[in-house]
Each structure stands twice: as C-alpha cells, then as structure tokens.
Design a protein around this motif. Structure first.
Motif, short mmCIF file in Angstrom:
data_model
loop_
_atom_site.label_atom_id
_atom_site.label_comp_id
_atom_site.label_asym_id
_atom_site.label_seq_id
_atom_site.Cartn_x
_atom_site.Cartn_y
_atom_site.Cartn_z
N ALA A 140 0.82 -1.21 0.00
CA ALA A 140 0.00 0.00 0.00
C ALA A 140 0.86 1.26 0.00
N LEU A 141 1.90 1.26 0.81
CA LEU A 141 2.76 2.45 0.88
C LEU A 141 3.49 2.69 -0.43
N GLU A 142 3.87 1.63 -1.13
CA GLU A 142 4.54 1.79 -2.42
C GLU A 142 3.58 2.41 -3.44
N ARG A 143 2.33 1.97 -3.42
CA ARG A 143 1.33 2.59 -4.32
C ARG A 143 1.14 4.06 -4.00
N MET A 144 1.04 4.37 -2.72
CA MET A 144 0.84 5.77 -2.32
C MET A 144 2.07 6.60 -2.66
N LYS A 145 3.25 6.01 -2.50
CA LYS A 145 4.49 6.72 -2.79
C LYS A 145 4.56 7.12 -4.27
N LYS A 146 4.15 6.22 -5.15
CA LYS A 146 4.18 6.52 -6.58
C LYS A 146 3.25 7.67 -6.92
N ILE A 147 2.09 7.70 -6.28
CA ILE A 147 1.15 8.80 -6.51
C ILE A 147 1.74 10.12 -6.02
N VAL A 148 2.33 10.09 -4.84
CA VAL A 148 2.93 11.31 -4.27
C VAL A 148 4.08 11.80 -5.13
N GLU A 149 4.95 10.89 -5.56
CA GLU A 149 6.12 11.27 -6.36
C GLU A 149 5.73 11.80 -7.74
N SER A 150 4.54 11.43 -8.19
CA SER A 150 4.08 11.93 -9.49
C SER A 150 3.64 13.39 -9.42
N GLY A 151 3.61 13.93 -8.20
CA GLY A 151 3.20 15.32 -8.02
C GLY A 151 1.70 15.50 -7.89
N ALA A 152 1.00 14.42 -7.55
CA ALA A 152 -0.45 14.46 -7.46
C ALA A 152 -0.93 15.43 -6.40
N GLU A 153 -2.09 16.01 -6.65
CA GLU A 153 -2.73 16.88 -5.67
C GLU A 153 -3.32 16.03 -4.54
N THR A 154 -3.66 16.70 -3.45
CA THR A 154 -4.17 16.01 -2.26
C THR A 154 -5.39 15.15 -2.58
N ASP A 155 -6.32 15.67 -3.41
CA ASP A 155 -7.53 14.91 -3.74
C ASP A 155 -7.20 13.58 -4.39
N LYS A 156 -6.22 13.56 -5.26
CA LYS A 156 -5.85 12.33 -5.95
C LYS A 156 -5.20 11.34 -4.98
N ILE A 157 -4.42 11.87 -4.04
CA ILE A 157 -3.80 11.01 -3.02
C ILE A 157 -4.87 10.35 -2.17
N ILE A 158 -5.87 11.12 -1.78
CA ILE A 158 -6.97 10.58 -0.98
C ILE A 158 -7.74 9.52 -1.77
N ARG A 159 -7.99 9.81 -3.05
CA ARG A 159 -8.73 8.85 -3.89
C ARG A 159 -7.98 7.53 -4.01
N GLU A 160 -6.66 7.60 -4.06
CA GLU A 160 -5.87 6.36 -4.15
C GLU A 160 -6.01 5.52 -2.88
N ALA A 161 -6.02 6.19 -1.72
CA ALA A 161 -6.21 5.48 -0.46
C ALA A 161 -7.58 4.81 -0.40
N ILE A 162 -8.60 5.54 -0.84
CA ILE A 162 -9.96 4.98 -0.87
C ILE A 162 -10.02 3.81 -1.85
N LYS A 163 -9.32 3.93 -2.96
CA LYS A 163 -9.29 2.86 -3.96
C LYS A 163 -8.68 1.59 -3.38
N ILE A 164 -7.60 1.73 -2.62
CA ILE A 164 -6.97 0.56 -1.97
C ILE A 164 -7.98 -0.11 -1.04
N HIS A 165 -8.71 0.69 -0.29
CA HIS A 165 -9.73 0.16 0.62
C HIS A 165 -10.82 -0.58 -0.15
N ASN A 166 -11.36 0.05 -1.19
CA ASN A 166 -12.44 -0.56 -1.97
C ASN A 166 -11.98 -1.85 -2.65
N GLU A 167 -10.75 -1.86 -3.11
CA GLU A 167 -10.22 -3.08 -3.73
C GLU A 167 -10.16 -4.22 -2.73
#
Length: 311
Positions: free
Chosen positions: A92-119
């Motif tokens: 999970a942290l590696e997925r979140m790290k890739k999103i953060v390193e891509s320069g994503a905005e906060t909303d996209k970071i939150i959506r990725e966390a929710i996506k991990i949960h839903n998956e």
C-alpha cells in the motif's frame, strides 16, 4: 458486518480499537499519520490487509496536514517502520508513494487510499465466494488468530469463507484456538463470529490436534501476513504447527489471502522477516505477571508454513 473496522470520514479515519475487545467496543478517530503509526504499532488495528488499508489513509492524512511532497514521503517512511512482517503495509505504501512522487494533488492522493480500501473489500468478497464452495452443506472448520473483518477492509480472508458459506445457506461451526500470547482468537475471532451469527467454539491452543482428530473437522482456513514466491506463508505463530497436525490427521489446510500479500521480492519463506514483540506479552496477562521475574523470553509472533503443507 455489524461493525466497521475502518471508515474514512473525509478529514480523519475511524477504527475500532481492537485492544478493548471483546469487553469494550470503542472507536478511535485518527487525524495524523503519527496516530496511524501508533495504532498499527500498538495493535489498536492489526491484520495484514487492514494494516495496508489504514497505512494508505495515513498517507492521505499526511497530504491533508502538509501537502509538500517531502513531508508526505517522510510520513511514508515513518509508517513503513510500524510492523515488519505484514507485506500489505509495504504494498500500500509503495502505491501511495508513486502517486505522491508523481506530483499528485491532495484529492488524488486521498482517492488512491480509498481505492486501496475498496479493492480490499472486493477481494475479500471474491475470496469468500471461492472458499465457500469448498465446504459441504454442514461444515466443521478451524482457523487460527483473526483473519476476519477485523483484519481487513472487507469481510475478511479466512473468516470471509464462513460468512459467504452462511449466505449460501450452509451451516458452519468453527473451532477457534485462543491464539496466545495476544489472544486474537479468544478476544477477536470468537467475538466477530458470534456477532455475525456463526457458531464458534473456543479451544485452548494445545487442544488443536486433539480437536482435529476427534471432531471430524472438514477443513482449516487461515490468513497470511506475507507469502513468498514459492508459496511459503508467514502467519500468526502456531500456524505452522497447525499445518503439520492437519497433514498428519488428513484435514485440508487452506490459506486465504489477497495478491497484495504476495512478496515477489522473496523467493522462499526463509527470507521473510519475523517480528518479535515485547516479552511482557508472554510474562503478563492484563498487566498481571504470570511468569517468574527474570525469566528469559522469546516472543516471535509469526511462523512460516512451507508451501508443501498447503492445499
């Protein structure tokens, strides 16, 4: 489920505090990544899939509190040090790290966390459906530790099999070893199964082989914290011994785990890091000493079951 293990509330994440179960059903609102770290480290939340989900939300909270890439990456590093064995944490942290390193905005970071949960919710449902088909209309089963809704973002891994079997109209009885030293079986699995209408029978850890031999158990279902490429599986201490008993007595032994538990960087179970926890977990019970002062203690909380013992 008649409770929620993890719930995202927009500016915080709410978890059931598993340390109080079964006597107290309390919830904690975590608002910072440091609070998430403490909750994982101190066992307020446990179970590999649940740890992965809550870690994702920990990164989301870091983004909410301080949107700078550097600070968020620092919090990811902090969260990675909370528990060493559960691979879902690092996935999970590696997925979140890739999103953060891509320069994503906060909303996209939150959506990725929710996506991990839903998956994880969807994966748990699918695993439960697959596993339930292995059981007869009336089934006697055994598990170990807690691999249910308390350990995941969904209905559970091993216990999800029982829940889906019940939905199909099957009658399920589950023998639940107490699972020393943290008593996840007695405190968590027994509570969770009873709360959701599954017949649970609590047994002492030392009674597992005897019960398998005398009670005509149809199958054993367990969860996993990390799985090597060859199928060797790390799970709660005592799982290896249970698998040996199952092979000797002729009871099918199944591991129920999502793909996020597979560590593709590790070839065999010999390379899986095994966490050792505080000796007080063995020498004390409810803060009361039950062992001699000064006794040496070794407290590994996971063991590795060779793939050859898994059906």
């Amino acid at each position: 489920m008649k409770f929620k293990t993890i719930e995202w509330l927009g500016d915080r994440v709410r978890i059931i505090d598993q340390r109080g179960l079964p006597l107290k059903e309390n919830y904690l609102d975590l608002r910072t990544p440091e609070e998430v770290y403490d909750a994982i480290k101190n066992m307020a939340i446990r179970g590999a899939p649940a740890i992965g989900v809550i870690a994702g939300y920990g990164v989301a909270l870091a983004a909410l509190r301080d949107g700078s890439k550097e600070q968020i990456l620092n919090k990811i590093e902090l969260l990675s040090k909370s528990r060493p064995t559960a691979y879902n944490l690092f996935y999970a942290l590696e997925r979140m790290k890739k999103i953060v390193e891509s320069g994503a905005e906060t909303d996209k970071i939150i959506r990725e966390a929710i996506k991990i949960h839903n998956e994880d919710i969807e994966i748990c449902n699918k695993m439960g459906e697959y596993g339930s088909k292995l059981l007869p209309e009336k089934a006697i089963c055994m598990t170990i530790c807690n691999a249910g809704a308390l350990a995941t973002g969904g209905i559970g891994t091993a216990l999800g099999v029982f829940y889906k079997a019940k939905e199909m109209g099957k009658v399920i009885k589950v023998f639940v070893p107490e699972t020393r030293p943290f008593l996840q079986g007695a405190r968590l699995t027994a509570w969770e199964l009873m709360k959701n209408g599954i017949e649970a029978v609590l047994i002492a850890d030392g009674a597992k082989a005897f019960i398998l031999q005398r009670e005509k158990v149809d199958a054993i279902f367990v969860g996993a914290d990390r799985i090597a490429l060859n199928g060797d599986t790390a799970n709660k201490i005592g799982t290896f011994g249970l698998a040996i008993n199952a092979e000797k007595i002729g009871v099918p032994f199944y591991v129920v785990a999502p793909s996020t538990t597979f560590d593709r960087t590790i070839k065999t179970g010999e390379d899986i890091p095994i966490e050792e926890r505080n000796p007080d977990e063995i020498t004390h019970l409810n803060e009361i000493r039950i062992a001699p002062e000064g006794i040496k203690v070794k407290n590994p909380v996971f063991d590795v079951t060779p793939h050859s013992l898994i059906n």
